[in-house]
Motif scaffolding. Structure first.
Motif, short mmCIF file in Angstrom:
data_model
loop_
_atom_site.label_atom_id
_atom_site.label_comp_id
_atom_site.label_asym_id
_atom_site.label_seq_id
_atom_site.Cartn_x
_atom_site.Cartn_y
_atom_site.Cartn_z
N LYS A 187 26.40 75.14 35.99
CA LYS A 187 27.65 75.10 35.24
C LYS A 187 28.04 76.53 34.89
O LYS A 187 27.38 77.49 35.27
CB LYS A 187 27.46 74.27 33.97
CG LYS A 187 26.88 72.88 34.19
CD LYS A 187 26.47 72.26 32.86
CE LYS A 187 25.74 70.93 33.11
NZ LYS A 187 24.91 70.54 32.02
N ILE A 188 29.11 76.65 34.14
CA ILE A 188 29.48 77.96 33.63
C ILE A 188 28.46 78.35 32.56
O ILE A 188 28.31 77.66 31.55
CB ILE A 188 30.90 77.95 33.03
CG1 ILE A 188 31.93 77.65 34.13
CG2 ILE A 188 31.20 79.28 32.36
CD1 ILE A 188 32.03 78.71 35.19
N THR A 197 29.32 85.78 32.70
CA THR A 197 29.24 84.33 32.79
C THR A 197 29.87 83.87 34.09
O THR A 197 30.73 84.56 34.65
CB THR A 197 29.96 83.64 31.61
OG1 THR A 197 31.33 84.06 31.60
CG2 THR A 197 29.31 83.99 30.28
N GLY A 198 29.47 82.71 34.55
CA GLY A 198 30.04 82.16 35.76
C GLY A 198 29.12 81.11 36.37
O GLY A 198 28.26 80.55 35.72
N ILE A 199 29.33 80.88 37.66
CA ILE A 199 28.60 79.87 38.42
C ILE A 199 27.58 80.57 39.29
O ILE A 199 27.89 81.56 39.94
CB ILE A 199 29.56 79.04 39.30
CG1 ILE A 199 30.68 78.42 38.43
CG2 ILE A 199 28.82 77.96 40.07
CD1 ILE A 199 31.77 77.77 39.25
N GLN A 218 33.06 84.28 36.16
CA GLN A 218 34.10 83.45 35.55
C GLN A 218 35.42 84.22 35.50
O GLN A 218 36.49 83.64 35.67
CB GLN A 218 33.67 83.01 34.15
CG GLN A 218 34.70 82.09 33.48
CD GLN A 218 34.22 81.57 32.14
OE1 GLN A 218 33.20 81.99 31.66
NE2 GLN A 218 34.98 80.66 31.56
N ASP A 240 34.11 72.47 33.67
CA ASP A 240 32.76 72.25 34.20
C ASP A 240 32.17 70.95 33.64
O ASP A 240 32.78 70.30 32.78
CB ASP A 240 31.86 73.46 33.92
CG ASP A 240 31.42 73.57 32.46
OD1 ASP A 240 31.80 72.72 31.63
OD2 ASP A 240 30.70 74.54 32.16
N ALA A 246 36.41 76.42 32.73
CA ALA A 246 35.89 77.50 33.55
C ALA A 246 36.98 78.48 33.95
O ALA A 246 36.76 79.69 34.03
CB ALA A 246 35.21 76.93 34.79
N GLY A 260 36.50 79.46 28.98
CA GLY A 260 35.27 79.49 28.21
C GLY A 260 35.30 78.55 27.02
O GLY A 260 34.27 78.23 26.45
N TRP A 314 32.58 68.31 38.13
CA TRP A 314 33.58 69.31 37.74
C TRP A 314 34.95 68.64 37.89
O TRP A 314 35.15 67.81 38.79
CB TRP A 314 33.52 70.53 38.66
CG TRP A 314 32.25 71.31 38.55
CD1 TRP A 314 31.01 70.92 38.93
CD2 TRP A 314 32.10 72.63 38.03
NE1 TRP A 314 30.08 71.90 38.68
CE2 TRP A 314 30.73 72.97 38.12
CE3 TRP A 314 32.98 73.56 37.46
CZ2 TRP A 314 30.24 74.19 37.69
CZ3 TRP A 314 32.49 74.79 37.03
CH2 TRP A 314 31.13 75.09 37.14
#
Length: 1002
Positions: A187-188, A197-199, A218, A240, A246, A260, A314
């Motif tokens: 997930k994020i 942050t991100g995938i 992200q 997410d 996301a 976020g 998602w």
């Protein structure tokens, strides 16, 4: 009244038609708007799916390409180059990383103007990429760490070394991916390394030696969503599985929710639809559209779900106020209705025509939207209307249509080329043939860059570039391009040489305006052939930093539409660099594998040579048997009918496996004492003990002489004493001659011979010296528990003494899984004089015979303990079965015919025939060719060897070719092979019975 009735009827009919038009207009307007929303969500879903698939494709390629322990810094450099090339193309991926199980960690990060990340990493100005290498932990202290910062062209700007406590396995993503067989998509969440942050997409390496991962930032994802084309007042978002936003974007007149944030937390006001979307949760990738009342206002909502991990959905959503989406349509509807009411009586026909045209226009737009949803971008409908709203809608639809078409084409093109790059990398990593690998590299680069021609150079050990391969049909030039000039300076005026020496790609847009390099050869070629070279791209193949092993040169990039030669684009260069990096690793790995295979073969031949050199009497056996076995195997593969027709060695690996097995068939002899292998007489050990026996006969001879002289001194009958002495001397000569013949072992010992031997050995002589003085520690150990005889001691002429027994060491019993079926004698050696001289046939005692036979068990144990690769797994079988027989009475496993493969049967024939024809054995005379074939035929008749292989051995002429090469000319006599061919008779002759002795010492 009639007129009024007609008017009423006309008004009623007209009002009904207006009402029908009104309702249908509204329904088709809603349908068209919903299709626009479906396209919006579908486009966003395709974007996210494509992005994750690209990341997963990169991770899968790395997981397959770098499986195994790797080559340390060389592999890290190749990975970093490959990753940087991919990051330059895939701008949504923030970083790649590889975590090894031994603690090594490799990473490549795209900075892309991210000032905060650049400052956090301490990157210099102008840095666009950063690579990180963390070595395995030392015994004490931290882990060595290296940061490198590069500009947009991949040039090194700065390098920083240090020590770190970083451990990639503290990242729960790495540990989770290592425990899975498939790819992991998170997930994020915060990245463990860059703290963004991100995938994260991660996969365990194919052999489980680490985890490869790609990170989708992200911020980059949010920027992609924000850059999508949105209808006015429309909001789109990616949510997410935990409900966190996301990425988001919005059209004119609307604002996107903050990325976020948790979706229900911001579900108020303009974003109140998020709460309804949260409760709704559409299932499946196909977008669903609804119109719901949210806080007293109609909202158009669309939603689809994506599932990258089981059970984790998602959601791609879009929403907008219905009044804003359909407002202008509803306004047009109302104006049309008002106009119809005002001119109802006089414009009924006009209203019907207008309504029909409006419906036709909307229907055309709706049908086109349906075609677009299935990615059909055929001819656009021609929508013409005097109403501004219809014209605006048609224009907006056309803009959307062209944008989607162009974007889809670009996406398909990039995805196709990326798939070609990944497929080329996988194909190269699988290829084992050198020339096929060069073809993969050359034609893969040509297809990927869409160029007209390509040439591959290989760097030689003489510091030259050799033409290895080219795509054109003309012959390769035989001359090589030197890297250094005659004056010792670097030869930098050639494009290919510059790329090799500087380890940098060279891009030339126009050969005829280029001034940096000498391109006269290319221009001369154009003049001779009529070809026109325009653009050129030279790429170094460098698996290890600073060491180039080849150069890939591409000519004339072709425009995909016009087919004309054009300069290489930046995307072409980046993809070609990525392919070159993969090709360099594959080519280097292939060269390393070939070098290792050559080293293994050399070590095998070295070991076989050492075994042959150990004994002067068996020298060359380990070299001649493989040659004879291969000759016979080659003939067997040519057989087209009969029992051998199915036998084939299909690949070079199978031939190498058989050859190595043949070379190592006697490697266990390294543990066999040569004095046992070379034992020519029964009393021979390190020397022939017949000399000790002769000395004792000399003592008895002198004793007889002394007895005669003593008789004379005391006045005895001299003649009688002389006759007695002469008789004794004659008897001693006859007895020693018999003992000497027994020692040679040329005759079979029957019971009468053994009885006479014991009779001779019972004669007495007197020893006056201590038989323990001057003995070694080992010999003294054999005398423990044996009482010393007082001097002078009475000794027998021939004896089996306790100290002649060498006990067998208490060695571990062989694992029953090996299947050995051999009777182990009680003693290691029995050197008793009578025990040895009484051997019935040959020169070997049962203990020595087992010691020699033990060499095959040692061969099997040694080879089965080695970790052979898959393509050499049958080496122990080929090396360890040449003493087995088809009747199941061979050794060491007593295998039956069903358990012996064709190669094992070939080895048995080759081993026996070489031993029969060898001229360097102390225990037999050289056999002529006909005698050797006769004896080998005996093995066939007794069912010890394969009859079909024996017949092929003769009919193919292998026996004669081998004999002419290794036998003395006088031993190569005529052989009538017709006597030995065909079915095996029921009984065996004396030649077969006499053949057993020749099998033992082969």
């Amino acid at each position: 009244m009639l007129c009024a009735a007609l008017i009423v009827i006309t008004l009623a009919v007209t009002a009904a038609l207006v009402r029908i038009t009104f309702v249908k207009f509204e329904a088709m307007s809603m349908q068209s708007g919903q299709l626009v929303f479906t396209q919006q969500v579908q486009r966003s879903s395709d974007l996210v799916t494509g992005l994750v698939d690209h990341a997963r494709g990169h991770v899968d390629a790395v997981a397959l390409a770098v499986a195994g322990p790797g080559a340390g810094e060389e592999q890290a450099a190749a990975l970093h180059r490959q990753w940087i090339a991919a990051l330059a193309v895939e701008r949504s991926i923030q970083s790649f990383q590889l975590t090894r199980t031994d603690g090594r960690f490799y990473q490549a990060v795209a900075l892309r103007g991210n000032t905060a990340l650049a400052q956090a990493l301490g990157a210099p100005e102008g840095a666009r990429f950063a690579t990180r290498t963390v070595q395995a932990p030392a015994v004490a202290g931290g882990r060595p760490e290296t940061w490198r910062f590069l500009d947009a062209a991949g040039n090194l700007l700065a390098e920083r070394h240090g020590s770190t406590g970083f451990d990639g396995w503290q990242d729960h993503v790495s540990t989770a991916a290592a425990a899975r067989a498939d790819a992991l998509v998170t997930k994020i969440e915060p990245f463990f390394t860059t703290r963004g942050t991100g995938i994260t997409v991660a996969r365990r390496l194919a052999d489980g030696s680490g985890v490869a991962a790609a990170q989708i930032g992200q911020a980059d994802l949010d920027a992609l969503f924000a850059g999508l084309s949105y209808a006015p007042h429309t909001v789109g978002a990616l949510i997410d599985p935990s409900g966190r936003i996301a990425a988001a974007g919005a059209g004119a007149g609307a604002s996107a929710p903050a990325a976020g944030a948790h979706a229900p937390a911001v579900a108020s006001g303009a974003h109140g639809a998020l709460l309804d979307l949260e409760r709704w949760r559409a299932a499946g990738p196909t977008p669903e559209v609804r119109v719901e009342n949210v806080a007293g206002e109609a909202q158009v909502m669309a939603q689809s779900s994506l599932e990258f991990m089981p059970g984790e959905r998602w959601r791609v959503v879009a929403y907008a106020p219905a009044a804003q989406i359909f407002g202008f349509m509803f306004a047009a509807r109302d104006r049309l209705a008002l106009l119809a009411l005002l001119v109802l009586a006089t414009a009924l026909f006009t209203s019907l025509v207008v309504a029909k045209r409006a419906v036709g226009a909307l229907k055309a737009l709706t049908q086109d939207a349906l075609r677009i949803s299935s990615l059909d971008f055929g001819p656009a409908p021609r929508v013409r209307s005097r109403l501004q709203e219809f014209s605006t809608l048609a224009d907006a639809h056309e803009v959307m249509r062209e944008s989607l078409r162009a974007g889809t084409q670009d996406l398909h093109s990039s995805r196709r080329r990326l798939e070609e790059l990944i497929e080329a990398g996988l194909s190269m990593s699988r290829e084992r043939n050198m020339m096929d690998l060069l073809h993969q590299i050359l034609w893969g680069a040509k297809r990927l860059t869409r160029c007209d021609a390509a040439t591959l150079f290989i760097v030689t050990e003489n510091r030259t570039l050799r033409f290895a391969l080219r795509t054109r049909d003309d012959p390769l030039p035989s001359n090589e391009i030197p890297l250094d000039g005659a004056d010792g300076r670097e030869n930098l005026h050639f494009v290919s040489v510059y790329a090799a020496l500087r380890n940098q790609p060279v891009v030339i847009e126009d050969v005829y305006t280029e001034t940096r390099f000498d391109l006269s050869g290319t221009r001369s070629f154009d003049e001779r052939t009529g070809y026109r070279t325009v653009s050129m791209l030279a790429l170094p193949l460098a698996p290890r930093e600073g060491e180039v092993i080849g150069v890939l040169q591409l000519m004339n990039a072709l425009d995909p539409i016009t087919g004309k030669a054009v300069p290489f684009s930046a995307e072409d260069v980046q993809l070609a660099m990525a392919l070159a990096a993969q090709a360099a690793v594959s080519l280097d790995n292939h060269q390393l594998v070939q070098a290792q295979a050559g080293m293994v073969d050399s070590m095998v031949q070295l070991l076989a040579g050492a075994i042959d050199a150990k004994s002067p009497y068996t020298g060359g056996h380990c070299a001649r048997v493989p040659e004879l076995a291969v000759m016979l195997a080659e003939e067997a593969t040519r057989v087209q009918e009969g029992p051998l027709a199915a036998f084939r060695f299909e690949t070079p690996d199978q031939w190498r496996e058989f050859r190595i097995g043949a070379w190592l068939h006697d490697c266990g002899k390294i543990t066999t004492p040569e004095y046992v292998v070379d034992k020519a007489t029964k009393l021979e050990t390190l020397y022939d003990r017949i000399h000790e026996i002769r000395t004792r006969f000399e003592v008895l001879w002198r004793d007889a002489e002394i007895d005669h002289l003593k008789s004379c001194l005391i006045g005895g009958d001299m003649a009688a004493s002389r006759a007695q002495r002469d008789e004794r001397h004659a008897q001693l000569q006859e007895d020693f001659a018999f003992v000497a013949r027994c020692n040679v072992g040329a005759e079979s010992m029957d019971p009468a011979h053994v009885t006479r031997l014991h009779s001779i050995g019972s004669q007495i002589w007197w020893r006056h010296f201590d038989d323990r003085a001057g003995l070694s520690h080992e010999m003294m150990a054999l005398l423990e528990g044996v009482a010393a005889s007082p001097l002078p001691a009475m000794e027998q002429l021939l004896q089996d003494k306790p100290q002649h027994i060498v006990p067998r060491p208490a060695t571990p019993v062989a694992d029953p899984a090996h299947g050995f079926k051999m009777d182990i004698p009680e003693h290691l050696y029995n050197r008793g004089e009578l025990h040895n001289l009484a051997v019935r046939s040959g020169t070997l005692t049962p203990e020595e015979r087992y010691k020699i036979q033990e060499h095959i068990t040692q061969t099997i144990l040694m080879l089965e303990s080695m970790q052979f690769p898959k393509n050499l797994r049958r080496v122990p079988e080929y090396a360890g079965t040449h003493h087995e027989t088809l009747k199941g009475n061979g050794y060491p496993r007593q295998l039956t015919a069903e358990q012996l493969s064709v190669p094992a049967r070939i080895m048995a024939v080759a081993d026996i025939f070489e031993a029969l024809t060898a001229a360097d054995r102390p225990y037999k005379k050289s056999k002529s060719l006909s005698e050797a074939v006769q004896i080998l035929w005996g093995f066939k008749r007794r069912g010890h060897i394969d009859a079909d292989i024996f017949d092929l051995f003769l009919t193919s002429g292998v026996y004669l070719r081998f004999a002419r090469k290794y036998l003395s000319p006088e031993l190569v006599d005529h052989v009538d092979i017709s006597r030995f061919l065909g079915p095996v008779p029921a009984t065996a002759g004396a030649d077969a019975r006499s053949a057993d002795g020749h099998r033992l010492k082969t």
